[in-house]
Design a protein around this motif. Structure first.
Motif, short mmCIF file in Angstrom:
data_model
loop_
_atom_site.label_atom_id
_atom_site.label_comp_id
_atom_site.label_asym_id
_atom_site.label_seq_id
_atom_site.Cartn_x
_atom_site.Cartn_y
_atom_site.Cartn_z
N LEU A 74 0.80 -1.15 -0.16
CA LEU A 74 -0.28 -0.14 0.04
C LEU A 74 0.82 1.26 -0.09
N TRP A 75 2.08 1.26 0.54
CA TRP A 75 3.01 2.45 0.78
C TRP A 75 3.52 2.65 -0.53
N PHE A 76 3.94 1.63 -1.16
CA PHE A 76 4.77 1.66 -2.30
C PHE A 76 3.48 2.31 -3.79
N THR A 77 2.52 1.77 -3.72
CA THR A 77 1.31 2.11 -4.68
C THR A 77 0.86 3.66 -4.44
N THR A 78 0.80 4.03 -3.09
CA THR A 78 0.44 5.28 -2.79
C THR A 78 1.54 6.15 -3.07
N MET A 79 2.77 5.89 -3.02
CA MET A 79 4.00 6.72 -3.63
C MET A 79 3.84 6.81 -5.14
N LEU A 80 3.74 5.59 -5.73
CA LEU A 80 3.58 5.97 -7.28
C LEU A 80 2.42 6.80 -7.75
N GLN A 81 1.31 6.53 -6.92
CA GLN A 81 -0.08 7.31 -7.29
C GLN A 81 0.30 8.94 -7.11
N TYR A 82 1.06 9.26 -5.83
CA TYR A 82 1.04 10.75 -5.91
C TYR A 82 2.48 11.29 -6.68
N SER A 83 3.51 10.59 -6.95
CA SER A 83 4.25 10.97 -8.03
C SER A 83 3.56 11.36 -9.22
N LEU A 84 2.65 10.54 -9.66
CA LEU A 84 1.77 10.65 -10.99
C LEU A 84 0.86 11.92 -10.76
N VAL A 85 0.48 12.03 -9.46
CA VAL A 85 -0.60 13.18 -9.31
C VAL A 85 0.53 14.35 -9.45
N SER A 86 1.61 14.52 -8.85
CA SER A 86 2.62 15.56 -8.94
C SER A 86 2.80 15.83 -10.54
N THR A 87 3.12 14.66 -11.40
CA THR A 87 3.19 14.90 -12.80
C THR A 87 2.26 15.67 -13.56
N VAL A 88 1.00 15.07 -13.50
CA VAL A 88 -0.05 15.85 -14.20
C VAL A 88 -0.52 17.06 -13.95
N ALA A 89 -0.02 17.34 -12.60
CA ALA A 89 -0.25 18.75 -12.08
C ALA A 89 0.97 19.87 -12.42
N ASN A 90 1.77 19.26 -13.02
CA ASN A 90 3.00 19.99 -13.56
C ASN A 90 3.58 20.47 -11.95
N GLN A 91 3.76 19.61 -11.18
CA GLN A 91 4.55 19.66 -9.89
C GLN A 91 5.81 18.74 -9.74
N TYR A 92 6.77 19.00 -8.92
CA TYR A 92 7.55 18.11 -8.97
C TYR A 92 8.60 18.04 -7.53
N ASN A 93 8.80 16.93 -6.74
CA ASN A 93 9.41 16.81 -5.67
C ASN A 93 9.96 15.61 -6.01
N ASP A 94 11.31 15.51 -5.35
CA ASP A 94 12.08 14.32 -5.07
C ASP A 94 11.30 13.21 -4.74
N PHE A 95 11.73 12.13 -5.53
CA PHE A 95 11.02 10.73 -5.18
C PHE A 95 10.91 10.09 -3.68
N ALA A 96 12.05 10.66 -3.20
CA ALA A 96 12.19 10.22 -1.74
C ALA A 96 11.22 11.13 -0.83
N LYS A 185 9.43 14.95 -14.87
CA LYS A 185 8.21 14.17 -14.99
C LYS A 185 8.40 12.71 -14.82
N PHE A 186 7.60 12.19 -14.01
CA PHE A 186 7.98 10.76 -13.43
C PHE A 186 7.63 9.82 -14.53
N LYS A 187 8.32 8.78 -14.78
CA LYS A 187 7.96 7.49 -15.48
C LYS A 187 6.62 7.23 -14.68
N PRO A 188 5.59 6.66 -15.59
CA PRO A 188 5.71 6.31 -16.73
C PRO A 188 5.06 7.33 -17.82
N HIS A 189 4.99 8.59 -17.26
CA HIS A 189 4.60 9.41 -18.42
C HIS A 189 5.43 9.47 -19.71
N VAL A 190 4.80 9.51 -20.84
CA VAL A 190 5.34 9.20 -22.04
C VAL A 190 6.47 10.19 -22.46
N ASP A 191 6.37 11.54 -21.82
CA ASP A 191 7.38 12.51 -22.22
C ASP A 191 8.70 11.93 -21.37
#
Length: 261
Positions: A74-96, A185-191
């Motif tokens: 659940l932790w890993f999928t939540t981390m991945l989810q919010y990395s993609l939330v950041s990407t689609v909202a044009n935001q960026y934070n270190d993955f850690a 932009k985090f993977k798996p964004h096509v960019d």
């Protein structure tokens, strides 16, 4: 004729509701990527889990969650989810940093008190000193000996992967390290995949990603890359994406197939 047509439609509706598969116009099966028999120009490698064994980090995160190993997926999928939330909202934070925030969210939902600093420490300290999976060094060397160009391509920061490779002894195998930190932009964004191909001055179809994450392989294939999946324990391909041409349980077997090209 009209009565027969109405009867057919009625029966089709009943069968469909019952779960019977009925051929329907407009639906196509997923295309499968066949083994192409030609060498890609560059091999790109995901890092965490693909090359490095995450056991020590998982143990550390579970400890921060009061020993709740069951919360790790659940932790890993939540981390991945919010990395993609950041990407689609044009935001960026270190993955850690995103990982620490996600860990706090999971902890809070399970009545576990965890500060941001505690969450970050439980991730960053162990992840930077992870060992390589046992077969990885020899497999990477065999690929280099066969003339392949090897490039790491990760959602982690530049400093993070540099430290990881230094501590795991993998630095010498790679021609270049790419981090999405440099494009935001985090993977798996096509960019992200398009950017990596441009960085290496090649076309998408000349790239092949080696990864142990179904979402990463899916992103690469949808970006017109080729893919080699390492089916580490617990890893699965996404059934709705194309199938990579290589699917093996470890990097040695992946390397053997690539060297045979």
């Amino acid at each position: 004729m009209n009565n027969n047509r109405r009867d057919f439609i009625k029966k089709s509706t009943i069968l469909g509701a019952a779960g019977v598969t009925i051929p329907t116009l407009g639906f196509a099966s997923q295309d499968k990527t066949e083994f192409k028999g030609e060498r890609p120009k560059v091999l790109f490698f995901d890092v965490n889990e693909t090359l490095l064994d995450l056991t020590a980090m998982k143990d550390s995160v579970a400890k921060a969650l009061n020993g709740r190993n069951d919360l790790l997926p659940l932790w890993f999928t939540t981390m991945l989810q919010y990395s993609l939330v950041s990407t689609v909202a044009n935001q960026y934070n270190d993955f850690a940093i995103i990982g620490a925030a996600a860990l706090q969210m999971v902890a809070a939902n399970n009545d576990i008190v965890l500060s941001h600093d505690e969450a970050k420490k439980s991730i960053v300290d162990p992840i930077r000193s992870l060992p390589a999976h046992p077969e990885v060094p020899a497999a990477l060397q065999s690929l280099k000996d066969a003339g392949y160009k090897l490039v790491s391509f990760t959602n982690s920061s530049n400093k993070g992967v540099e430290t990881q490779f230094k501590n795991s002894g993998l630095t010498k195998y790679f021609d270049q390290r790419l981090s999405i930190e440099d494009m935001g932009k985090f993977k798996p964004h096509v960019d992200a995949y398009n950017w990596a191909a441009r960085k290496m001055s090649i076309q998408p179809q000349e790239c092949l990603l080696v990864a142990a994450h179904g979402w990463d392989i899916s992103g690469a294939l949808w970006a017109n890359w080729r893919g080699a999946f390492i089916s580490r324990p617990g890893a699965q391909l996404y059934p709705l994406s194309p199938t990579p041409e290589i699917n093996e349980p470890n990097l040695k077997l992946v390397a053997d197939k690539l060297i045979s090209l």
